[in-house]
Enzyme design. Structure first.
Site, PDB file in Angstrom:
ATOM      1  N   ARG A   1      28.467  52.025  40.213  1.00  0.00           N
ATOM      2  CA  ARG A   1      27.105  51.539  39.229  1.00  0.00           C
ATOM      3  C   ARG A   1      25.798  51.605  39.960  1.00  0.00           C
ATOM      4  O   ARG A   1      24.906  51.726  39.624  1.00  0.00           O
ATOM      5  CB  ARG A   1      27.503  50.185  38.615  1.00  0.00           C
ATOM      6  CG  ARG A   1      28.402  50.250  37.379  1.00  0.00           C
ATOM      7  CD  ARG A   1      28.075  49.324  36.169  1.00  0.00           C
ATOM      8  NE  ARG A   1      28.151  47.935  36.782  1.00  0.00           N
ATOM      9  CZ  ARG A   1      28.025  46.855  36.148  1.00  0.00           C
ATOM     10  NH1 ARG A   1      28.090  47.083  34.765  1.00  0.00           N
ATOM     11  NH2 ARG A   1      28.057  45.906  36.800  1.00  0.00           N
TER      12      ARG A   1
ATOM     13  N   HIS B   1      53.693  43.579  29.438  1.00  0.00           N
ATOM     14  CA  HIS B   1      55.119  43.819  30.192  1.00  0.00           C
ATOM     15  C   HIS B   1      56.329  43.488  29.739  1.00  0.00           C
ATOM     16  O   HIS B   1      57.250  44.410  29.847  1.00  0.00           O
ATOM     17  CB  HIS B   1      54.556  43.145  31.775  1.00  0.00           C
ATOM     18  CG  HIS B   1      53.518  43.490  32.436  1.00  0.00           C
ATOM     19  ND1 HIS B   1      52.743  44.566  32.276  1.00  0.00           N
ATOM     20  CD2 HIS B   1      52.793  42.792  33.256  1.00  0.00           C
ATOM     21  CE1 HIS B   1      51.521  44.698  32.937  1.00  0.00           C
ATOM     22  NE2 HIS B   1      51.299  43.406  33.423  1.00  0.00           N
TER      23      HIS B   1
HETATM   24  C1  BG6 Z   1      49.838  41.872  36.036  1.00  0.00           C
HETATM   25  C2  BG6 Z   1      49.266  40.394  35.879  1.00  0.00           C
HETATM   26  O1  BG6 Z   1      49.352  42.888  34.948  1.00  0.00           O
HETATM   27  O2  BG6 Z   1      51.014  41.998  36.494  1.00  0.00           O
HETATM   28  C3  BG6 Z   1      49.407  39.427  36.930  1.00  0.00           C
HETATM   29  O3  BG6 Z   1      47.924  40.390  35.505  1.00  0.00           O
HETATM   30  C4  BG6 Z   1      50.834  39.774  37.416  1.00  0.00           C
HETATM   31  O4  BG6 Z   1      49.269  38.208  36.801  1.00  0.00           O
HETATM   32  C5  BG6 Z   1      51.401  41.226  37.626  1.00  0.00           C
HETATM   33  O5  BG6 Z   1      51.162  38.870  38.651  1.00  0.00           O
HETATM   34  C6  BG6 Z   1      52.815  41.316  37.739  1.00  0.00           C
HETATM   35  O6  BG6 Z   1      53.220  42.527  38.266  1.00  0.00           O
HETATM   36  P1  BG6 Z   1      54.575  42.741  39.039  1.00  0.00           P
HETATM   37  O7  BG6 Z   1      54.497  44.171  39.018  1.00  0.00           O
HETATM   38  O8  BG6 Z   1      54.109  42.132  40.356  1.00  0.00           O
HETATM   39  O9  BG6 Z   1      55.590  42.163  38.409  1.00  0.00           O
END
Ligand code: BG6
Length: 501
Positions: free
Chosen positions: A51, A250
């Site tokens: 930016r 996730h």
């Molecule tokens: C992220 C979250 O999307 O995923 C985090 O915002 C989290 O809070 C992370 O720690 C976990 O990812 P991974 O790959 O370490 O299980």
């Protein structure tokens, strides 16, 4: 997830937020790894967008340094030099439409010099509030069309909204400018090999599918346990909480891959339709059921290994009376023929004793016990455990006879560990995702309907918790396995969480 390893068509990778953390840690190192594997297009250019004015030399130095810092293995100097030499810079701010017109002129110039034929990927490594304004500005500068069949794709990364209405609004805003097949929404869990392997396990083997249903499965547990606290992310996290941060994205990726029906084809549309259908079948609960079938808790001071951890409420940028959960557990039902009556228990939390991510599928017990009169205390349930991290593998737990004349039972396991079978390439987890976007394969990206189905399923929990305030908010010690209430959630059904390993 493309089967052939061909170099993609010529493309310009336009990286918004080029001076940010995501670019340095993951995106640029992933481009390096792709280049090292000869999977970048022959004609390839990077336009690093910020930016504020950054300067080409400074940007190249910055990106070079980030490779030194974040590539898992020592970088090859020639590849680094080549990649960095492809970087030019541009300044663009969505509040200033003229800057996007100038970006357009710069891109035309890059096309002329590098033979990239008007093909572009815009990667928005920027805060989510910038997604819609940036896409709108790109549209207004006529940079989102597909003139003469040119490729124009936009990559964005979670959070996609903070509830159902905001996710729907964002999707609608994006679609005012882009077609759905131009939008590539990243959930980085789909970049994990072990997560992708769930598809392979289920649909490349004849062994599992016949028993993958209510007649044989007692319940499913999905655990994402983290040892990290919220660190420097207090402001973001306190407004978000464990549920929003992890579950509709996730954990639901894991759930939908486990619960989906076999797709007609292993292509982006079929797979994503089946995943969205599985999420759509999650029962939408009443406020009373939401409170009954969920646990939320916050960590209080404790120790994780050698690290002394404060109360969550004392973390930087967290409200002293915050009711934001750092641990969430849910019991969900999937109302379809395959899963009716099979609970899915989900849990995730920060500041826990051990970091691990797994899906544990518990099979029903044998219908009758033929082993009357012997000590069955040691009898272990049959679990198929999909280990996602840090152990990467698959474990099948069952019972066996202890050798010797007396009839006693031992708990044993068959283990498959990735590391035993495959050489792994250095990877950030973004390589497949970026490569797939370049080749136009959206299978590992989230589609709007999947995102919205995820929010729809968690909405009643968010709403019930919001109304309840601090009533029902549990506490757990940092460095523990989580709140006792999470154990009670399963104990009520005569079940318990599988302890890892
Ligand atoms: C992220 C979250 O999307 O995923 C985090 O915002 C989290 O809070 C992370 O720690 C976990 O990812 P991974 O790959 O370490 O299980």
């Amino acid at each position: 997830m493309t089967d052939a390893h061909a170099r993609p068509a010529p493309i310009v990778f336009v990286l918004f937020g080029a001076n940010g953390d995501l670019t340095a840690r993951l995106v640029f190192p992933a481009l390096y790894n792709l280049s090292a594997q000869e999977l970048l297009p022959e004609s390839f250019a990077v336009v690093a967008v910020t930016r504020e004015e950054y300067g080409e030399a400074a940007m190249r130095d910055h990106l070079r340094e980030s490779l030194g810092k974040y590539c898992k293995e020592k970088c090859d100097r020639t590849i680094v030099d080549d990649l960095v030499s492809r970087v030019t810079v541009a300044v663009a701010d969505a509040r200033d439409q003229k800057s996007f017109e100038a970006l357009g002129a710069h891109l035309a110039d890059v096309d002329a010099k590098c033979g990239t034929k008007g093909n572009r990927i815009f990667y928005l490594a920027i805060p989510p509030a910038g997604f819609a304004p940036t896409v709108r500005a790109l549209g207004a500068a006529k940079l989102t069309g597909r003139n003469n069949g040119a490729i124009t794709r936009v990559i964005l990364e979670k959070p996609f909204g903070h509830d159902l209405p905001s996710a729907m609004k964002l999707n609608a805003e994006l679609r005012e400018v882009l077609d759905e097949d131009q939008i590539f929404r990243i959930d980085h869990y789909l970049g994990k090999e072990t997560v992708q392997n769930i598809l392979m396990l289920r649909f490349a083997n004849g062994l599992f599918e016949p028993i993958w249903k209510r007649e044989h499965i007692d319940h499913v547990q999905i655990t994402v346990a983290e040892t990290v606290t919220i660190g420097r992310r207090g402001a973001f996290y306190d407004a978000t909480g464990a549920l929003r941060d992890m579950v509709p994205n996730h954990l639901f990726q894991l759930l939908s891959l486990v619960a989906m029906e076999p797709p007609a084809r292993l292509d982006a549309q079929s797979v994503r339709s089946e995943k969205a259908r599985a999420l759509d079948a999650i029962r939408i609960v009443t406020p009373q059921e939401a409170l009954r079938d969920s646990v939320r808790a916050q960590y209080v001071a404790g120790r994780i290994g050698d690290e002394v951890v404060d109360d969550y409420r004392q973390e930087k940028d967290v409200a002293p009376n915050s009711t934001t959960e750092t641990f969430a557990a849910l019991k969900l039902s999937i109302d379809n023929w395959r899963w009716a009556g099979v609970p899915f228990y989900l849990r995730t939390g920060k500041a826990l004793t051990r970091r691990y991510t797994e899906v544990a599928i518990k099979f029903r017990e044998a219908p009758i016990s033929m082993f009357r009169g012997i000590d069955l205390d040691g009898l272990r349930s049959n679990y198929l455990v999909l280990q996602i991290a840090p152990d990467e593998g698959i474990r099948l737990q069952f019972n066996a006879k202890t050798p010797g004349p007396s009839l006693s039972i031992a708990r044993v396991a068959m283990d498959f560990r990735y590391a035993d079978f495959f050489d792994t390439q250095p990877a950030t987890g973004y390589e497949t995702l970026l490569y797939d976007c370049m080749t136009g394969d959206g299978l590992l990206y989230q589609r709007a309907d999947g995102v919205e189905a995820g929010w729809r399923a968690v909405e009643p929990f968010l709403e019930a918790w919001r109304s309840a305030g601090d009533q029902g908010l549990g506490l757990y010690r940092a460095g523990s396995a989580g709140p006792a209430e999470a154990d009670a959630l399963l104990a009520r059904d005569g079940r318990r969480w599988r302890t890892s390993s």
